[in-house]
Design a protein around this motif. Sequence first.
Motif, short mmCIF file in Angstrom:
data_model
loop_
_atom_site.label_atom_id
_atom_site.label_comp_id
_atom_site.label_asym_id
_atom_site.label_seq_id
_atom_site.Cartn_x
_atom_site.Cartn_y
_atom_site.Cartn_z
N ARG A 193 -1.66 -6.56 5.86
CA ARG A 193 -0.71 -5.48 5.56
C ARG A 193 -1.43 -4.15 5.44
N ASN A 206 8.09 6.40 8.35
CA ASN A 206 7.83 5.52 7.21
C ASN A 206 9.08 4.75 6.81
N ALA A 226 -0.03 4.71 9.36
CA ALA A 226 -0.22 5.97 8.63
C ALA A 226 -0.89 7.01 9.52
N TYR A 257 9.92 1.99 9.25
CA TYR A 257 9.03 0.86 9.01
C TYR A 257 9.46 0.09 7.78
N TYR A 258 9.81 0.85 6.74
CA TYR A 258 10.19 0.22 5.48
C TYR A 258 11.41 -0.68 5.66
N MET A 268 0.75 5.17 3.79
CA MET A 268 1.54 5.92 4.77
C MET A 268 2.02 7.24 4.21
N GLU A 314 -0.47 -0.99 7.82
CA GLU A 314 0.06 0.24 7.26
C GLU A 314 -0.93 1.39 7.42
N THR A 362 0.86 -1.19 0.00
CA THR A 362 0.00 0.00 0.00
C THR A 362 0.89 1.24 0.00
#
Lengths: 268, 261
Positions: A160, A181, A168, A184-185, A82, A164, A79
Amino acid sequence: MNDLLALYRAQFRTTIAEQLQYRGGLAIWTIGLVLEPVIYLAVWSTVARSQGGAVAGFGAADFAAYFLVALVVNQATFTWIMWEMEYWIRQGHLSPLLLRPVHPIHRQIAVNLTFKLLTLTVVVPAALILGVVFRPNFAGIEPWTALAFIPALVLAIALRFAIEWTLALAAFWITRVTAVNQLYYVAFLFLSGQAVPLLLLPGPVKAAAEWLPFYRTLGFPVELLLGRLSPQDAAVGIVAQVGWLAVMVVLLNAVWARGIRQYSAVGA
Amino acid sequence: MRTLRLLWVHLRLGALNELQYRGNLVAQMLQSLISLAASLLGLGIVFSKTDALGGWGPYELLAILGVYFLVGGISQLVVQPSLSRFMEDIRLGAFDFTLTKPVDAQMLASIKQIEVWKLVDVAIGAGVLGVALAGLGEGVGPARAAAFGLTLLAGVAIVYSFLLLLATCAFWFVRVDNILVIFQSMYEAGRWPIGIYPPWLRLSLTFLVPIGFAITVPASGLVGRLSGDTLALAVALGVALPLVARWFWRRGLRRYSGASA
């Protein structure tokens, strides 16, 4: 219920029209999407070759199968909420969405699914070409793994999305979420099995990754399909997916309720 | 001389402008450090399973990572923001003002916008290179340093020319703002030596999008695995490509009719 279906249909049509306007953007996006797993595949195939053909039971053809399926699963589950949510909140675009008589999440689900369907038309050919180039080993796929893969994939998409979307919502409290972000990534990259199959992670990290939800959204369906999991592990995994999904939905609702109160509607 | 002074003025203006937003420095540092951490984690996992990746040892790969940050930082410091601005100016018609200035338009368009905080990436690149050098130890003599300097210079010239070629397309197809993103997404592949990629990808990363020349070649020079042929090719391209880009720019400029006029 009927109203909701009509809403999804309308959103479907608008999104397709919108995306077809920006075909160039779609093409560029595809390059990045395909290149990333190819990089990991190249790295790990090289490692396998330098270790006499296989590392932790993965040969070059096994890595090819893993990262090809991961490409498709990642495409199905990813997605961009975020990044979008920050924009909505900072610029005040959330306000008109709140005025509508349905939860904004429906719009996002509809847009997300439409975009996936649309991009499937480029991702499937890309995966097929890569399949010819890299000669993956799909020998582990059996009827039961293919069958179990379907619910696992659907749950992975939902899970997921819920994770997310919840993260967000941090944008309600923090104005610049880029660092969040990105963190998290990176966590997702290593703990989900995106950059490297879980089996190759150092012991404690692997154990932690199995307990965390990220693996259930990517690595788990991939390994399940490729026949790397026993039926028991597959069952446990699907139960874990359902459990995490329930937790995330509760969390999502709680955070949303608090965040909405926090929202000051800039620019409205 | 005048070019350098202009560059300096723009750098100072960019810095003064950005100093209003000091929070951005923290944001950029955080972002760069997370990216560095991710790279190091990746290297750590790879080297927990093997001693060498395609013949490259840990410190040699660290050298690649250093060049990756260094060249990426330089390009994002001035080249990419300026060229994005240039394409935006073409679309909005503001490029007319650049043309009226009594300096070379290509130069002005290439240094107009500066993202000062990207210096963080340049610093990280230099730091990582330092660590790699310390780890490589004795072997790095003046010959390797010269090869590194030369190929790095050529690499930056090649990347700049390549991006300018892409941006110049804006003279023909006004809306190409996404075109530079292609470079950014392919640049990721430069974290690893391009020799590990299958031939078709290696060739595209060398000649289609010149990431090999920007990262792998200078790093090879530093760790002493650069052949004379590659060195000559890199230097030749580093001289030729700017000329080609210059020629293409002039052709494009002749087409420009002023969007707002």
